[in-house]
Enzyme design. Structure first.
Site, short mmCIF file in Angstrom:
data_model
loop_
_atom_site.label_atom_id
_atom_site.label_comp_id
_atom_site.label_asym_id
_atom_site.label_seq_id
_atom_site.Cartn_x
_atom_site.Cartn_y
_atom_site.Cartn_z
N VAL A 72 -6.67 -10.14 -16.46
CA VAL A 72 -6.27 -9.24 -17.55
C VAL A 72 -6.03 -10.08 -18.80
O VAL A 72 -5.35 -11.11 -18.75
CB VAL A 72 -5.00 -8.46 -17.16
N VAL A 109 4.11 0.30 -5.55
CA VAL A 109 4.46 -0.69 -6.57
C VAL A 109 4.79 0.05 -7.86
O VAL A 109 3.98 0.84 -8.36
CB VAL A 109 3.33 -1.71 -6.79
N SER A 125 -10.04 4.72 -0.29
CA SER A 125 -11.15 5.66 -0.22
C SER A 125 -12.19 5.26 0.82
O SER A 125 -12.97 6.11 1.27
CB SER A 125 -11.81 5.80 -1.60
N HIS A 148 -15.94 9.47 -8.09
CA HIS A 148 -16.37 8.07 -8.23
C HIS A 148 -15.86 7.51 -9.55
O HIS A 148 -16.63 7.00 -10.36
CB HIS A 148 -17.89 7.98 -8.19
N ASN A 192 -14.06 8.47 2.68
CA ASN A 192 -15.30 8.88 2.03
C ASN A 192 -16.38 9.22 3.06
O ASN A 192 -16.15 9.16 4.27
CB ASN A 192 -15.79 7.80 1.05
N GLY A 193 -17.56 9.58 2.57
CA GLY A 193 -18.64 9.95 3.47
C GLY A 193 -19.38 8.78 4.07
O GLY A 193 -20.27 8.98 4.90
N GLU A 238 0.84 -1.20 0.00
CA GLU A 238 0.00 0.00 0.00
C GLU A 238 0.88 1.26 0.00
O GLU A 238 1.83 1.36 0.79
CB GLU A 238 -0.91 0.01 1.23
#
Length: 617
Positions: free
Chosen positions: A575, A274, A120, A553, A124-125, A74
């Site tokens: 992927v 990363v 987030s 968003h 966030n709210g 992270e």
């Protein structure tokens, strides 16, 4: 041996070689650390890039098996004890701080994204809603027919959204304040807490907004936005822990905090970025052998590059703006973008970073009469009108305009998708959801302002824009922010929807009983002169152009769609042209939802964990 079986045989050999070439984890580092000691050079079954909403959720589920080792890397720090993080009411104060990536987008607008453990979900709210059932069902129609039964639909997603959730029904006191719920659509044993706040407002303002929204627009007052039909007005829960003094329930608090001291098979490395995925081969399908990373703090971009090795998979969960950048830095993306940056294109997957969809908002503020708000919040009342409710008498003509404009809109956005024809297919599906199933087009979030004696605030935003943008790296330096071209309001309908929504929002503020709590509008006030329509559409369009903001968003930049439509990942979230790299975050969502994203992203992560567990290695 067929070509197909030969390819699988080659992949199996490469995966085996990854394990042989890598040493086991020698120091058994676990928990949360900001030091690469004992991690650099070590081997894990799964490496998760990004400790945000989805990243910690998928890591938490994979690490339930003690025989499986998981590393999360992270970029942000561990800020769980920072009041800006654990107090949901502080979310408006986070933007521009070190907790925010602060991506610069079009016309100086900033896209706020969490740069901290929990991503987030930590800033966030906390608003806890879900989209319409038809929106989730549409995902399966965008996949290959062979993947249509994987459960990417409302029924399948409801199962996983409930699995993530620990919902506490409203208390009798909260019910008296207007809180409602349908318990059967919520989970009761998941890690993420959702509840109505202890500080829930009990004053007249929230019930007044409910009543005025219904009176002005015909919106039905429903008990729960999470039941698959949010085209209504209601109060909604917040992702907070009712039993822990309304402390925010982020992915860090939900999945990591209860397990970090006991799961010796899971380590989370903070303050490290990363820089790229490492490959064990250069032929398709690519096999990821690990990741490269470097120290990343508020003051330091590390020059030393470390590596960690993956036995099984590398899982990208860095968010809709960072995930495509990491793929591009790793050689997966448009070759015409990568070659000038001296990055060898290993998979010429041109849609990496395309199909970016963000939303815009504009605020109305009215002065209050000095009413007692009777609480501390956070606010939790929303109106979700549909296309016909915002365009009202003009809706028939506007619907005809939508139907005849899809081809032109797709052509105008073609540079941000695979092609005009593929976008036309997607836009037709989006128009069907808007016009036929009547999914909400606008969110009107009512909030009691920071000075309750003078402010009633309505944040109005479009939910389902047709404008498409892109994310692209500008350098082979991983510390350089990518270019974010959100292309806000580029399709004419997006601006028209905002204007019509604000006309309706103004009307709601002027409709009893909410109007009885106001002494008049102060923003935008005279900047948009009023009339019988709530201000002219032309005046609103001009005002919006100057005063819109990002809702922050962003989705769609590694879309889960069949490749011929411009998809980046398949129905297993792999992927394309890779053997063992998946994307698990909001970037896989192919279209916007009539909802806040948290509950859905947790559902994606929960489902992804089961897909990964089912894979054979």
């Amino acid at each position: 041996m067929t070509l197909r079986s030969a390819a699988f045989f080659q992949v199996a050999l490469l995966l085996s070689a990854v394990v042989v070439a890598s040493k086991p984890n020698p120091t058994a580092v676990f928990g949360v650390t900001s030091s690469p000691d004992g991690i650099a050079g070590s081997t894990y079954d799964y490496i998760v890039i990004g400790g945000g909403t989805a990243g910690l959720a998928v890591a938490g589920r994979l690490s339930e098996n003690p025989a499986i080792s998981v590393l999360v890397v992270e970029a942000g720090a561990d800020d769980r004890n920072n009041p800006l993080v654990y107090d949901v009411n502080q979310f408006t104060n986070v933007g521009g701080t070190y907790l925010d990536w602060g991506y610069l987008a079009d016309e100086g607008r900033v896209v706020t994204q969490g740069k901290t453990l929990g991503g987030s979900s930590s800033i966030n709210g906390g608003t806890w809603t879900r989209g319409s059932a038809a929106q989730y069902d549409s995902w399966s129609t965008l996949l290959e027919k062979s993947e249509a039964n994987l459960g990417w639909n409302w029924k399948g997603m409801l199962h996983y959204m409930r699995k993530a959730e620990n919902f506490f029904p409203p208390t009798p006191e909260q019910v008296a304040k207007g809180a409602e719920a349908i318990p059967s659509v919520h989970g009761s044993s998941g890690p993420v807490h959702a509840a109505f706040p202890r500080g829930m407002y009990g004053g007249p303002q929230q019930p007044a907004f409910l009543a005025s929204a219904s009176n002005a627009s015909g919106l039905v007052h429903c008990p729960d936005f999470s039941a698959g039909n949010p085209n209504c007005v209601s109060m909604c829960p917040v992702s907070l822990n009712y039993f822990n003094n309304d402390r925010r329930s982020s992915s860090a608090e939900a999945y990591l905090t209860p397990n970090e001291k006991t799961r010796k098979n899971w380590v989370t490395l903070t303050q490290h970025l990363v820089t790229k995925i490492i490959w064990s081969n250069t032929q398709i399908p690519l096999v990821a052998s690990g990741v490269e990373f470097a120290t990343y703090t508020n003051t330091t971009n590390g020059t030393t590059r470390f590596t960690a090795h993956a036995r099984k998979e590398v899982i990208l969960a860095a968010g809709a703006l960072r995930t495509p950048a990491i793929l591009q830095l790793s050689g997966i993306g448009d070759a015409d973008l990568l070659r000038p940056l001296n990055i060898a294109p290993l998979v010429d997957l041109k849609t990496v970073g395309l199909n970016l969809i963000d939303q815009t908002n504009t605020v109305l503020i009215a002065s209050g009469t000095g009413f007692d708000p009777a609480g501390t919040g956070p606010s939790d009342v929303i109106a979700y009108p549909n296309f016909y409710q915002i365009f009202r008498n003009a809706s028939t003509d506007k619907a005809a305009e939508v139907k005849k404009s899809i081809q032109a809109w797709a052509a105008s956005q073609a540079s941000n998708g695979l092609s005009a024809s593929t976008l036309e297919t997607i836009f037709e599906k989006q128009a069907e959801i808007i016009l036929n199933t009547k999914a909400p087009m606008i969110e009107m979030f009512y909030a009691t302002g920071p000075d309750p004696s003078i402010q009633l605030v309505t944040v109005c935003w479009q939910l389902l824009p047709f404008s498409r943008g892109r994310v692209a790296i500008v350098s082979n330096d991983p510390f350089k922010y990518p270019y974010v071209h959100a292309n806000y309001l580029n399709v004419s309908l997006d601006l028209d929807v905002m204007a019509a929504g604000l006309q309706l929002a103004r009307t709601i503020l002027q409709t009893p009983p909410l109007s009885d709590l106001s002494t008049g509008e102060v923003v935008p006030g005279a900047a948009v002169p009023d009339n019988e329509e709530g201000g002219s559409a032309a005046d609103w369009r001009a005002y919006i152009r100057q005063n819109y903001n990002s809702v922050t968003h962003p989705i769609g930049t590694a879309a889960m769609m069949r490749r011929e439509l411009g998809g980046v990942v398949d129905g297993h979230l792999k992927v394309y042209d890779t053997a063992n790299v998946r994307v698990v975050d909001a970037s896989v969502l192919p279209m916007q939802l009539s909802a806040h994203l948290s509950s859905t992203v947790y559902g994606v992560a929960e489902k992804a964990a089961d897909l990964i567990k089912a894979a054979q290695y």
